[in-house]
Write a protein that holds these residues in place. Structure first.
Motif, PDB file in Angstrom:
ATOM      1  N   ALA A   3       0.857  -1.185   0.000  1.00 56.36           N
ATOM      2  CA  ALA A   3       0.000   0.000   0.000  1.00 56.36           C
ATOM      3  C   ALA A   3       0.894   1.236   0.000  1.00 56.36           C
ATOM      4  CB  ALA A   3      -0.896  -0.010   1.237  1.00 56.36           C
ATOM      5  N   SER A   4       0.299   2.337  -0.366  1.00 53.90           N
ATOM      6  CA  SER A   4       1.093   3.562  -0.468  1.00 53.90           C
ATOM      7  C   SER A   4       1.019   4.332   0.834  1.00 53.90           C
ATOM      8  CB  SER A   4       0.552   4.444  -1.586  1.00 53.90           C
ATOM      9  OG  SER A   4       0.329   3.666  -2.729  1.00 53.90           O
ATOM     10  N   LEU A   5       1.965   5.242   0.938  1.00 56.35           N
ATOM     11  CA  LEU A   5       1.945   6.163   2.069  1.00 56.35           C
ATOM     12  C   LEU A   5       1.377   7.490   1.588  1.00 56.35           C
ATOM     13  CD1 LEU A   5       5.237   5.836   4.124  1.00 56.35           C
ATOM     14  CD2 LEU A   5       2.922   5.267   4.793  1.00 56.35           C
ATOM     15  N   TRP A   6       0.564   8.088   2.413  1.00 52.57           N
ATOM     16  CA  TRP A   6      -0.038   9.371   2.058  1.00 52.57           C
ATOM     17  C   TRP A   6       0.283  10.375   3.145  1.00 52.57           C
ATOM     18  CZ3 TRP A   6      -2.562   9.218  -2.640  1.00 52.57           C
ATOM     19  CH2 TRP A   6      -2.831   7.935  -3.125  1.00 52.57           C
ATOM     20  N   GLN A   7       0.709  11.487   2.680  1.00 50.20           N
ATOM     21  CA  GLN A   7       1.038  12.534   3.639  1.00 50.20           C
ATOM     22  C   GLN A   7      -0.202  13.393   3.886  1.00 50.20           C
ATOM     23  OE1 GLN A   7       2.877  16.281   2.562  1.00 50.20           O
ATOM     24  NE2 GLN A   7       4.729  15.577   3.604  1.00 50.20           N
ATOM     25  N   VAL A   8      -0.527  13.590   5.133  1.00 45.31           N
ATOM     26  CA  VAL A   8      -1.702  14.388   5.475  1.00 45.31           C
ATOM     27  C   VAL A   8      -1.254  15.519   6.383  1.00 45.31           C
ATOM     28  CG1 VAL A   8      -4.004  14.363   6.489  1.00 45.31           C
ATOM     29  CG2 VAL A   8      -3.119  12.313   5.385  1.00 45.31           C
ATOM     30  N   ARG A   9      -1.705  16.695   6.047  1.00 45.95           N
ATOM     31  CA  ARG A   9      -1.363  17.843   6.877  1.00 45.95           C
ATOM     32  C   ARG A   9      -2.240  17.868   8.122  1.00 45.95           C
ATOM     33  NH1 ARG A   9       3.082  20.997   6.044  1.00 45.95           N
ATOM     34  NH2 ARG A   9       3.681  20.841   3.863  1.00 45.95           N
ATOM     35  N   VAL A  10      -1.621  18.137   9.246  1.00 43.83           N
ATOM     36  CA  VAL A  10      -2.384  18.231  10.486  1.00 43.83           C
ATOM     37  C   VAL A  10      -1.910  19.455  11.243  1.00 43.83           C
ATOM     38  CG1 VAL A  10      -2.673  15.742  10.640  1.00 43.83           C
ATOM     39  CG2 VAL A  10      -0.766  16.827  11.802  1.00 43.83           C
ATOM     40  N   LYS A  11      -2.616  19.731  12.275  1.00 40.83           N
ATOM     41  CA  LYS A  11      -2.222  20.867  13.101  1.00 40.83           C
ATOM     42  C   LYS A  11      -0.933  20.534  13.838  1.00 40.83           C
ATOM     43  CE  LYS A  11      -4.106  23.933  16.546  1.00 40.83           C
ATOM     44  NZ  LYS A  11      -5.119  24.144  17.546  1.00 40.83           N
ATOM     45  N   PRO A  12       0.051  21.374  13.721  1.00 41.70           N
ATOM     46  CA  PRO A  12       1.314  21.057  14.396  1.00 41.70           C
ATOM     47  C   PRO A  12       1.087  20.894  15.893  1.00 41.70           C
ATOM     48  CG  PRO A  12       1.618  22.851  12.862  1.00 41.70           C
ATOM     49  CD  PRO A  12       0.145  22.583  12.924  1.00 41.70           C
ATOM     50  N   GLY A  13       1.694  19.871  16.443  1.00 46.05           N
ATOM     51  CA  GLY A  13       1.550  19.612  17.871  1.00 46.05           C
ATOM     52  C   GLY A  13       0.487  18.583  18.173  1.00 46.05           C
ATOM     53  N   ARG A  14      -0.341  18.312  17.158  1.00 42.40           N
ATOM     54  CA  ARG A  14      -1.394  17.332  17.417  1.00 42.40           C
ATOM     55  C   ARG A  14      -1.161  16.024  16.680  1.00 42.40           C
ATOM     56  NH1 ARG A  14      -7.297  18.982  18.200  1.00 42.40           N
ATOM     57  NH2 ARG A  14      -7.023  16.888  18.976  1.00 42.40           N
TER      58      ARG A  14
ATOM     59  N   ILE B 210      -3.921  15.499   0.219  1.00 41.73           N
ATOM     60  CA  ILE B 210      -3.414  14.219   0.702  1.00 41.73           C
ATOM     61  C   ILE B 210      -2.445  13.761  -0.360  1.00 41.73           C
ATOM     62  CG2 ILE B 210      -4.053  11.839   1.194  1.00 41.73           C
ATOM     63  CD1 ILE B 210      -6.759  12.965   2.174  1.00 41.73           C
ATOM     64  N   HIS B 211      -1.186  13.832  -0.035  1.00 41.59           N
ATOM     65  CA  HIS B 211      -0.179  13.649  -1.067  1.00 41.59           C
ATOM     66  C   HIS B 211       0.418  12.264  -0.991  1.00 41.59           C
ATOM     67  CE1 HIS B 211      -0.397  17.869  -2.007  1.00 41.59           C
ATOM     68  NE2 HIS B 211      -0.268  18.149  -0.727  1.00 41.59           N
ATOM     69  N   LEU B 212       0.616  11.704  -2.143  1.00 40.22           N
ATOM     70  CA  LEU B 212       1.243  10.389  -2.223  1.00 40.22           C
ATOM     71  C   LEU B 212       2.740  10.540  -1.980  1.00 40.22           C
ATOM     72  CD1 LEU B 212       0.928   7.380  -3.007  1.00 40.22           C
ATOM     73  CD2 LEU B 212       1.541   8.073  -5.319  1.00 40.22           C
ATOM     74  N   VAL B 213       3.253   9.684  -1.131  1.00 37.45           N
ATOM     75  CA  VAL B 213       4.696   9.685  -0.915  1.00 37.45           C
ATOM     76  C   VAL B 213       5.316   8.754  -1.950  1.00 37.45           C
ATOM     77  CG1 VAL B 213       6.523   9.130   0.721  1.00 37.45           C
ATOM     78  CG2 VAL B 213       4.380  10.089   1.540  1.00 37.45           C
ATOM     79  N   PRO B 214       6.271   9.240  -2.711  1.00 33.48           N
ATOM     80  CA  PRO B 214       6.904   8.368  -3.716  1.00 33.48           C
ATOM     81  C   PRO B 214       7.503   7.146  -3.038  1.00 33.48           C
ATOM     82  CG  PRO B 214       7.612  10.646  -3.991  1.00 33.48           C
ATOM     83  CD  PRO B 214       6.812  10.597  -2.742  1.00 33.48           C
TER      84      PRO B 214
END
Lengths: 1091, 118
Positions: A172-183, A246-250
């Motif tokens: 499966a792929s890895l997806w980068q998701v932005r979250v609130k820093p610190g959480r 939601i970005h795909l990690v190469p």
């Protein structure tokens, strides 16, 4: 899988497997619960087999329990009495009690009740397997159950090299998701719990994992097959920003996300750390030991014991919070006992225990959690380290502990090495070798040694065991630390402490060799000292400003406006000046601003960028290509010309009303750059208006402020400010009529009448460039028929007040100036040809500037009454007289009558009558301030303000006055007062002489001067108090001013003195540096000079 | 099987030095490490918990589907229980555990990423 391995861990196997299977089943078949009976059928067969095997193989006490279960299950096969929930209980029981299972196959999947649910699937699988080859079956089995034993630590995966675990396209792929820093952590936790919660629902989460790294704040990574699964999983979680993508990690970057590792901050005994919190926050400590798991370290550091504890004993809390922390001080048994009493300190072997802490050799030894310590950027200073080393124990008092310092500088040393550095090896087998760094690869440096044996070879060494090598005589520069940027010559090297003589402070400085670099340059890289920065315009004293062109460690070099270079310390600077808004006029009359690129028209023709403008006269420029004074030079603004053609004069000022920029009425011909930085004041401000629309219709008020099309109107009633569109306002005229606000009218009011043609005036009027306006080249002026002074007087309060006055002069053809000036007579001639003539003269300021001044004084009432002679001559035909028209061209012909007019005034019995005169001049000076050549004459006149024509007798030591002394050898003097009481028999009385020289004598001695007498050339010294200046007598004679503000200035008499009066005013011309300027000077304020 | 998921705000979180599982120290003490209990024997031994688990860990993985997850395979925890895992745990297991592992023929892999080079 072997028996041994399996032994005892099957409980985990089972559970893991079951759970796993359950999951699968859930996914496959959501309505499992509908078919339990059928399942049981299959199950029983299995159970029986299993049971038997179990019994045979294990024969342990579990057997009993298993049997018991078995029985129960047998009954249960016909009765579906068990609720689904009970599975869980059973499972748990299994977990705890089922310890052993012999065979993999029986390992747990087939465990009776708990596995019921996947029998349906097993059956299916059996069917499939029958069609498979035995090898296939074996492999499948292996695959399926091989891992089961792993829910206990087998480490079977540990053997696999990490590279074989690299992700493949099947993963499966890895997806980068932005979250609130610190959480990040919380969100990962939430995903975990959410997936568990939703596991058995209709829509379980389909993500496989999620993780977070501390080094990647603000993002988490989710492992899933598609981004949709990710967004479904994170949907509803607080602090997740799926909208930010939601970005795909190469695939090639996936592994590195998990490999990130902070720069290893390994702690070993001897390492320096700092304490993060508490009483010892920030203190340096040395690691003594480390617990096995590396979580806690034992530290040694200098204790802070409160040796003056407050007596209010019980109140511990307050004591802790209040007050400062005690200073660092080594533990001293006697001291502590004295303060706290013997009972509080106990001795254990070599150590003392006090308040629960252990003290050894004066240091406190204490365990700290590693995350309560700062491990990076510890940077112990030499001071701190010597504190440790000196007190290590008595024997090595003076020795700087090498290992300590080496350790301190070691880590940093690795990062500061550069190829080409000269290093020496100080530890290890090649200790003592020195050479040049060839290359650096991580922690390994390759050096080519300089020495006998190893010459020519290359040696690889750990970077930590080399250090930079300097020898006395090297020129070095400090790269870091508080001495950063200091340069100097190495005077001594002791291990890795280098002492050098600073180039700047000429003091010895000791630094670690790691902080040094060989450098050729001298001086500091910093441009800021104190609050001042390179190229700042600074005020040095009342008269002097300068531009910093060089900064040194704690001083500046400043070029002042006279072109002199001074060395200044920050405290000698009174303030920094801002010339950002300053404007001057260049040689073509164009506006000149800071940052313009200009060129000198005369002299050296230097080019440069304007750094600062001082009093619209001096311009400081900077040009990198000039080496002198760091490229900064000062010149007169008037001798500059722009390198670039001047831009559009229509530059829009912010907030300017476009309607005022009508090109048709724009100034033409050379009024360049008259657009000001500051917007012209809206001419509607102050207008009396009537509201014609809206809720306030009918109200009257005054416009207080405008902003574009919106005006703020203060209503006459209710004292209320309202914002209202200008179109809803009508101007209320004095005669009671109203008209649109913007209606063009000449009769509108005092201001408009005045500023005719009105629309161009905001520009011309507020032009900072008085020359342009005064030159009368603007068509506005021509049409305005208003004489010159208006332009200037626009800045005077009189103007403002007149502009605000109600409009008694509306419709008057005479400009409002007359009105405001309040002097009926002389300026009625505003339209006389004489005026326009003077306004066209090259030096309009001499007349134009002075005129309002006189006018001003006239309005004060002093003038006319006090000096009747003057009054008549001015007020009568003075303006039309030919002399007057000649003013501009030959200024000092004109003043002659004025000056002589002053004479009778001087003899007038009322000195008060004179007071206005200097006032008048003062005024004129301020008016004409920007005009060089005219300026200097006025202050001179002002000098007479107080001394009002009293004979001046110079003090005894006048020759030594700072401003006279430079000229003293030229002064002509005579001897006076030597007869009574006799001095040298009075032989020298009245003889004239030239000063040869004089120096100040010590106190208690009478001051003398060495003179050469004119008649016989005798040279001798004479007591100073008998030496008096010779007054100038004839026209064109040179003289030195010895009194007043212009003391020390060389002048030439331009008017033949016509009386013997020493207080006679004569016209003089300044010569020398101040430039040609004419002014009046009292005769006895001067001393004749030779030549 | 799923490990106890500790509250995320807990200050007492510890990670198993052997498998990286994150639990609160109480959970370790009451339940042991669900993956490594037979070796570490943390249950009911606060000392053991202290030495075999660490608070010094970094990176949290929610192991939701360990068997199929590449992340957990990379972390070599795909055969373990579901739960929270640390990417990196600082420290080594005590020597007796290392000896035990060796006697079982298991290669000890510290979880501080120091062996990732191979």
């Amino acid at each position: 899988m072997s028996d041994v391995e399996d032994h005892g861990y099957d409980n985990y196997d089972q559970e893991g497997d079951e759970r796993h299977e359950e999951n699968e089943e859930d996914v496959e078949n959501d309505d499992t619960n509908d078919e339990p009976p059928r399942r049981k059928l299959y199950e029983d067969d299995d159970d029986e087999d299993e049971e038997e095997e179990e019994e045979e193989q294990t024969g342990r006490k579990e057997k009993k329990r298993a049997k018991h279960r078995h029985k129960r299950d047998r009954a249960a096969r016909f009765l579906d009495i068990e609720a689904e929930v009970s599975d869980e209980d059973e499972e748990e029981e299994d977990d705890e009690e089922y310890g052993v299972d012999g065979f993999i196959e029986t390992g747990g999947a087939e465990d009776d009740d708990s596995s019921r649910r996947h029998h349906a699937r097993l059956a299916r699988r059996q069917m499939e397997e029958e069609e498979k080859s035995p090898e296939q079956i074996a492999r499948d089995l292996n695959q399926r159950y091989g891992g089961r034993a792993a829910v206990r630590y087998t480490g079977d995966m540990n053997e696999i090299p990490q590279r074989l675990l690299m992700p493949s396209v099947h993963d499966a792929s890895l997806w980068q998701v932005r979250v609130k820093p610190g959480r990040e952590r919380e969100i990962v936790f939430s995903l975990m719990r959410k997936s568990i919660d939703l596991e058995y629902t209709a829509r379980p989460l389909q993500i496989l994992s999620a993780f977070q790294r501390d080094s990647l704040p603000g993002m988490i990574y989710v492992e899933a097959r598609s981004s949709q699964q990710v967004s479904q999983a994170v949907n509803g979680l607080v602090g997740v920003y799926p909208s930010r993508g939601i970005h795909l990690v190469p695939i090639e970057e996936m592994a590195s996300l998990l490999q990130i590792k902070k720069q290893d901050t390994t702690v070993t005994p001897g390492t320096w750390v700092r304490i993060r919190r508490g009483q010892y926050a920030g203190d340096l400590a040395q690691v003594v030991d480390i617990t096995e798991n590396g979580e806690e370290v034992g530290l040694k550091f200098i204790p802070r014991i409160d040796l003056t504890p407050r007596d209010d004993g019980g109140d511990k809390k307050r004591k802790k919070t209040a007050g400062m922390r005690p200073p660092q001080r080594l533990f001293n048994f006697e001291e502590v006992v004295k303060v706290y009493g013997r009972n509080y300190v106990s001795k254990r072997g070599p150590a003392f225990v006090f308040q629960g802490d252990t003290f050894k050799d004066g240091f406190i030894e204490k365990d700290f959690k590693i995350n309560a310590l700062i491990l990076e950027d510890v940077n112990p200073t030499l001071d701190e380290i010597t504190q440790f080393s000196r007190r290590q124990d008595g024997l090595e008092e003076n020795m700087v502990d090498l290992s300590i310092i080496a350790e301190a500088s070691r880590k940093a040393a690795i990062s500061v090495l550069q190829p080409g550095d000269h290093v020496e090896v100080f530890e290890g087998e090649s200790a003592g070798v020195h050479g040049i760094v060839e290359e650096i690869a991580q922690d390994v440096v390759t050096i080519s040694p300089v020495g006998v044996e190893l010459e020519g070879q290359k040696v690889e060494l750990p970077a930590r065991s080399v250090r930079k090598r300097f020898k006395p005589g090297d020129h070095v520069k400090v790269m870091t630390g508080k001495n950063a940027d200091e340069t100097g010559l190495v005077v001594s090297v002791t291990d890795n402490v280098v002492t050098f003589l600073s180039d700047m402070s000429m003091q010895e400085v000791s630094v670690f060799s790691k902080d040094l670099r060989e450098a050729a340059e001298v001086g500091s890289g910093t441009n800021v000292v104190g609050d001042y920065e390179l190229h700042d315009l600074v005020q040095l004293d009342l008269q002097t400003v300068g531009v910093i062109f060089k900064t040194e460690r704690d001083s500046f070099r400043v070029l002042d406006q006279n072109g002199q270079v001074r060395m200044v310390q920050p405290h000698q600077i009174s303030m920094r000046r801002d010339s950002n808004r300053a404007i001057a006029t260049d040689s073509e009359g164009h506006e000149l601003r800071v940052n313009d690129n200009m060129k000198e028209v005369d002299g050296e023709g230097r080019k440069g960028r304007v750094l600062h403008i001082h009093q619209s006269f001096h311009a400081f420029l900077h040009n990198r290509d000039i080496t002198e004074n760091g490229g900064v030079f000062v010149t007169r603004a008037r001798s500059l010309v722009s390198l670039a053609p001047k831009g559009n004069p229509l530059k829009l000022a912010p907030g300017a009303d476009l309607s005022k920029m009508n090109p048709a009425i724009q100034p033409q011909g050379g009024m360049v750059g008259s657009g000001m930085g500051r917007g012209p004041r809206d001419r509607h401000i102050g207008a009396s208006v009537l509201v014609i629309k809206g809720p306030h219709k009918g109200y009257q008020g005054t416009i207080k402020d405008t902003n574009g099309q919106v005006a703020r109107v203060e209503l006459n009633t209710g004292n209320k400010l309202i914002s209202i569109d200008k179109s809803k306002l009508y101007r209320k005229l004095a005669n009671g009529k109203t008209e649109p606000l913007d209606a063009p009218s000449f009769n509108r009011g005092p201001r408009n009448g005045n500023m005719d043609p009105p629309l161009s005036l905001p520009n011309g009027n507020r032009n900072s460039n008085p020359y342009a306006a005064a030159g009368g080249r603007t068509p506005g002026w021509g049409g305005g028929r208003t004489p010159n002074p208006h332009a200037n007087s626009s800045a005077t309060p009189a103007w403002n007040s007149s502009s605000r006055t109600p409009n008694p002069y509306a419709g008057s053809a005479t400009p409002a100036w007359n009105a405001s000036s309040r002097t009926p007579n002389p300026y009625a001639g505003g339209q006389t040809p004489a005026w326009s003539a003077s306004s066209r003269t090259p030096n309009p300021y001499a007349s134009g500037g002075a005129t309002p001044g006189r006018n001003h004084s006239a309005s004060s009432g002093g003038w006319g009454g006090a000096t009747p002679g003057r009054n008549t001559s001015w007020g009568g035909d003075g303006w039309k007289s030919p002399e007057r028209s000649g003013w501009g061209s030959d200024v000092w012909n004109a003043p002659t009558p004025a000056a002589s007019a002053a004479t009778p005034a001087a003899s007038a019995p009322t000195p008060a009558a004179f007071a206005p005169t200097p006032g008048a001049y003062a005024y004129s000076s301020s008016m004409s301030a920007p005009t060089p050549g005219v300026v200097p004459n006025t202050p001179g006149v002002m000098d007479y303000e107080d001394s009002a024509r009293e004979p001046y007798s110079p003090p005894d030591d006048w020759l030594l006055d700072d401003r006279i002394a430079p000229h003293q050898t030229k002064l002509r003097v005579f001897i006076q007062g030597s007869v009574m009481p006799p001095y040298l028999d009075g032989a020298y009385e009245d003889r004239t002489a030239v000063v040869v020289g004089t120096t100040r004598v010590r106190e208690n001695f009478e001051q003398t001067a060495f003179l050469r007498f004119d008649d016989d050339g005798e040279e001798r010294s004479i007591l100073s108090r008998y030496i008096k200046p010779v007054l100038p007598k004839s026209q064109d004679e040179a003289a030195l001013v010895i009194c007043g503000r212009r003391k020390g200035e060389m002048v030439r008499i331009r008017q033949k003195p016509d009386s013997q009066e020493t207080i006679e005013m004569v016209v003089v011309e300044s010569i020398g540096s101040a430039g040609a300027a004419y002014w009046e000077c009292q005769k006895d304020h001067m001393c004749a000079v030779v030549g | 099987m799923t490990a106890v998921i500790p509250p995320s705000k807990s200050r007492q979180l510890r990670a198993c030095l052997l498998c990286g599982l994150i639990q609160s120290s109480n959970d370790f003490r009451f339940n042991g490490c669900p993956n490594c209990e037979d070796i570490l024997q943390l249950k009911d031994s606060a000392d053991r918990v202290m030495t075999c688990t660490s608070t010094y860990f970094e990176g949290m993985i929610a192991g939701i589907d360990p068997e199929n997850s590449w992340v957990l395979r990379w972390q070599r925890t795909s055969k373990y229980v579901r739960g929270m895992y640390a990417v990196r745990v600082r420290g080594r297991v005590p020597e007796d555990v290392e000896a035990e592992l060796e006697s079982r023929g298991i290669k000890y892999r510290p979880r501080d990423l120091s062996l990732d080079q191979d």
